[in-house]
Design a protein around this motif. Sequence first.
Motif, PDB file in Angstrom:
ATOM      1  N   GLY A 115       0.801  -1.214   0.000  1.00 28.74           N
ATOM      2  CA  GLY A 115       0.000   0.000   0.000  1.00 28.74           C
ATOM      3  C   GLY A 115       0.837   1.268   0.000  1.00 28.74           C
ATOM      4  O   GLY A 115       2.037   1.252  -0.280  1.00 28.74           O
ATOM      5  N   GLN A 116       0.183   2.372   0.347  1.00 26.72           N
ATOM      6  CA  GLN A 116       0.832   3.679   0.277  1.00 26.72           C
ATOM      7  C   GLN A 116       1.990   3.814   1.264  1.00 26.72           C
ATOM      8  O   GLN A 116       2.990   4.475   0.960  1.00 26.72           O
ATOM      9  N   THR A 117       1.857   3.220   2.443  1.00 24.24           N
ATOM     10  CA  THR A 117       2.949   3.287   3.423  1.00 24.24           C
ATOM     11  C   THR A 117       4.200   2.608   2.883  1.00 24.24           C
ATOM     12  O   THR A 117       5.310   3.136   2.982  1.00 24.24           O
ATOM     13  N   GLY A 118       4.015   1.424   2.298  1.00 26.96           N
ATOM     14  CA  GLY A 118       5.144   0.726   1.689  1.00 26.96           C
ATOM     15  C   GLY A 118       5.708   1.484   0.515  1.00 26.96           C
ATOM     16  O   GLY A 118       6.928   1.525   0.319  1.00 26.96           O
ATOM     17  N   LEU A 119       4.822   2.124  -0.271  1.00 26.97           N
ATOM     18  CA  LEU A 119       5.274   2.889  -1.428  1.00 26.97           C
ATOM     19  C   LEU A 119       6.179   4.038  -0.998  1.00 26.97           C
ATOM     20  O   LEU A 119       7.178   4.335  -1.665  1.00 26.97           O
ATOM     21  N   ALA A 120       5.848   4.689   0.107  1.00 26.08           N
ATOM     22  CA  ALA A 120       6.684   5.791   0.601  1.00 26.08           C
ATOM     23  C   ALA A 120       8.096   5.297   0.908  1.00 26.08           C
ATOM     24  O   ALA A 120       9.085   5.943   0.547  1.00 26.08           O
ATOM     25  N   LEU A 121       8.195   4.142   1.557  1.00 26.71           N
ATOM     26  CA  LEU A 121       9.517   3.582   1.863  1.00 26.71           C
ATOM     27  C   LEU A 121      10.231   3.154   0.584  1.00 26.71           C
ATOM     28  O   LEU A 121      11.445   3.347   0.441  1.00 26.71           O
ATOM     29  N   ALA A 122       9.476   2.581  -0.347  1.00 26.86           N
ATOM     30  CA  ALA A 122      10.068   2.142  -1.603  1.00 26.86           C
ATOM     31  C   ALA A 122      10.587   3.316  -2.406  1.00 26.86           C
ATOM     32  O   ALA A 122      11.606   3.211  -3.103  1.00 26.86           O
ATOM     33  N   ILE A 123       9.897   4.453  -2.332  1.00 25.91           N
ATOM     34  CA  ILE A 123      10.342   5.639  -3.055  1.00 25.91           C
ATOM     35  C   ILE A 123      11.655   6.160  -2.484  1.00 25.91           C
ATOM     36  O   ILE A 123      12.535   6.611  -3.229  1.00 25.91           O
ATOM     37  N   VAL A 124      11.819   6.092  -1.169  1.00 26.12           N
ATOM     38  CA  VAL A 124      13.094   6.487  -0.561  1.00 26.12           C
ATOM     39  C   VAL A 124      14.217   5.604  -1.103  1.00 26.12           C
ATOM     40  O   VAL A 124      15.289   6.097  -1.495  1.00 26.12           O
ATOM     41  N   PHE A 125      13.972   4.301  -1.141  1.00 28.59           N
ATOM     42  CA  PHE A 125      14.968   3.362  -1.677  1.00 28.59           C
ATOM     43  C   PHE A 125      15.232   3.672  -3.151  1.00 28.59           C
ATOM     44  O   PHE A 125      16.382   3.681  -3.605  1.00 28.59           O
ATOM     45  N   PHE A 126      14.169   3.952  -3.885  1.00 30.77           N
ATOM     46  CA  PHE A 126      14.290   4.262  -5.310  1.00 30.77           C
ATOM     47  C   PHE A 126      15.094   5.538  -5.534  1.00 30.77           C
ATOM     48  O   PHE A 126      15.918   5.601  -6.457  1.00 30.77           O
ATOM     49  N   VAL A 127      14.860   6.555  -4.715  1.00 30.85           N
ATOM     50  CA  VAL A 127      15.590   7.821  -4.862  1.00 30.85           C
ATOM     51  C   VAL A 127      17.088   7.594  -4.656  1.00 30.85           C
ATOM     52  O   VAL A 127      17.911   8.115  -5.416  1.00 30.85           O
ATOM     53  N   VAL A 128      17.445   6.808  -3.640  1.00 28.50           N
ATOM     54  CA  VAL A 128      18.861   6.488  -3.419  1.00 28.50           C
ATOM     55  C   VAL A 128      19.416   5.728  -4.627  1.00 28.50           C
ATOM     56  O   VAL A 128      20.508   6.022  -5.126  1.00 28.50           O
ATOM     57  N   SER A 129      18.635   4.766  -5.116  1.00 26.51           N
ATOM     58  CA  SER A 129      19.068   3.948  -6.247  1.00 26.51           C
ATOM     59  C   SER A 129      19.319   4.789  -7.489  1.00 26.51           C
ATOM     60  O   SER A 129      20.383   4.699  -8.114  1.00 26.51           O
ATOM     61  N   ILE A 130      18.357   5.633  -7.849  1.00 27.06           N
ATOM     62  CA  ILE A 130      18.475   6.399  -9.086  1.00 27.06           C
ATOM     63  C   ILE A 130      19.558   7.473  -8.964  1.00 27.06           C
ATOM     64  O   ILE A 130      20.244   7.798  -9.936  1.00 27.06           O
ATOM     65  N   THR A 131      19.735   8.007  -7.750  1.00 23.79           N
ATOM     66  CA  THR A 131      20.805   8.988  -7.529  1.00 23.79           C
ATOM     67  C   THR A 131      22.172   8.348  -7.726  1.00 23.79           C
ATOM     68  O   THR A 131      23.053   8.908  -8.406  1.00 23.79           O
ATOM     69  N   LEU A 132      22.358   7.169  -7.157  1.00 22.17           N
ATOM     70  CA  LEU A 132      23.629   6.458  -7.322  1.00 22.17           C
ATOM     71  C   LEU A 132      23.840   6.029  -8.770  1.00 22.17           C
ATOM     72  O   LEU A 132      24.961   6.084  -9.291  1.00 22.17           O
ATOM     73  N   GLN A 133      22.758   5.615  -9.420  1.00 19.16           N
ATOM     74  CA  GLN A 133      22.894   5.146 -10.799  1.00 19.16           C
ATOM     75  C   GLN A 133      23.284   6.272 -11.747  1.00 19.16           C
ATOM     76  O   GLN A 133      24.061   6.070 -12.682  1.00 19.16           O
ATOM     77  N   PHE A 134      22.744   7.471 -11.499  1.00 20.11           N
ATOM     78  CA  PHE A 134      23.035   8.588 -12.387  1.00 20.11           C
ATOM     79  C   PHE A 134      24.324   9.316 -12.015  1.00 20.11           C
ATOM     80  O   PHE A 134      24.671  10.304 -12.657  1.00 20.11           O
ATOM     81  N   THR A 135      25.003   8.849 -10.990  1.00 24.50           N
ATOM     82  CA  THR A 135      26.310   9.404 -10.643  1.00 24.50           C
ATOM     83  C   THR A 135      27.372   8.304 -10.733  1.00 24.50           C
ATOM     84  O   THR A 135      28.176   8.278 -11.670  1.00 24.50           O
ATOM     85  N   ILE A 136      27.334   7.379  -9.791  1.00 25.62           N
ATOM     86  CA  ILE A 136      28.321   6.293  -9.787  1.00 25.62           C
ATOM     87  C   ILE A 136      28.127   5.363 -10.980  1.00 25.62           C
ATOM     88  O   ILE A 136      29.086   4.946 -11.631  1.00 25.62           O
ATOM     89  N   GLY A 137      26.858   5.014 -11.274  1.00 19.76           N
ATOM     90  CA  GLY A 137      26.593   4.109 -12.384  1.00 19.76           C
ATOM     91  C   GLY A 137      27.092   4.656 -13.704  1.00 19.76           C
ATOM     92  O   GLY A 137      27.770   3.959 -14.473  1.00 19.76           O
ATOM     93  N   ILE A 138      26.762   5.914 -13.989  1.00 19.03           N
ATOM     94  CA  ILE A 138      27.259   6.548 -15.210  1.00 19.03           C
ATOM     95  C   ILE A 138      28.776   6.682 -15.156  1.00 19.03           C
ATOM     96  O   ILE A 138      29.465   6.509 -16.163  1.00 19.03           O
ATOM     97  N   GLY A 139      29.305   6.962 -13.963  1.00 23.64           N
ATOM     98  CA  GLY A 139      30.752   7.085 -13.808  1.00 23.64           C
ATOM     99  C   GLY A 139      31.476   5.793 -14.155  1.00 23.64           C
ATOM    100  O   GLY A 139      32.522   5.813 -14.821  1.00 23.64           O
TER     101      GLY A 139
END
Length: 291
Positions: A115-139
């Motif tokens: 549900g929405q509570t889980g989605l909020a936590l998943a979005i935090v994980f996703f934000v960390v993931s996409i931030t790392l991917q667009f910096t370290i991953g591209i690097g």
Amino acid sequence: MLATLSAIILPILIVSALGFVWGRMGHQLEPRLVTALVTTIGTPSLVASTLTGLTVDTTILGQMVLVAFSVFAGFAVLGIIVCKAMKLPLHSFLPSLMFPNTGNMGLPLVLFAFGQTGLALAIVFFVVSITLQFTIGIGIASGSADLRRLLKMPLIYAVVFSLIFVLTDWPVPLWLSNTLSLLGGLTIPLMLIALGVSLSQLHVRSLGRAAILSVVRLGGGFLVSYGVSRAFGLEGAALGVVVLQSTMPVAVFNYLFAELYRREPEEVAGIVVVSTVMSFVTLPLLILFVL
């Protein structure tokens, strides 16, 4: 339990299959347009809409950030070990082992499972993931990292915007809340359709290698995330979110970066396809484990 599993998994399969059939029929879905819509409008709106409507303790969100960074550090170590053992170049294969599909597949799965509570936590994980991917991953793929890329990501500004409201308890104006909800609503369906279209256009090369690396991505993702989650004392939905997000197949972005920087894109495409097919087989067991 069968009804519960069907309610979680079948929507993902059906919407992705629609995209796959769409691609196989030769219809166009401009990748650049979809990527632009999702990354600049849809995802930032979804993040802002979800985070500003939080009903969970913000300390849990802070803990989720630490857990996510620890999990990705574990993925990096595991990926380096596997690449070295198989004598594979890191710039081509390490990103695929580090960055799972936490967006296209992870977010909708968590939404239907927790549900929405889980989605909020998943979005935090996703934000960390996409931030790392667009910096370290591209690097890793390009051979040079540039933190200034973060300044070009609307997602980062959406997080900052959301935290201002969350930490100050300011009420979000209804017109703004409705607008963010409306725009954010296009994100998950569009992500799944785009995933299906991408799979219809990718081809598998070196099936044996792709299968081995796919097992590492899924099995290693499960083991690393479960171990880290237990070390942080996570339980219930928080544990389930981390394990689900971490046990997703290879993110399509890894293929896009491999194509952009000429890092054996055909090989990476094969890992994306095989790991995604494998994940559809393992999803029922994974859902049973986290629920």
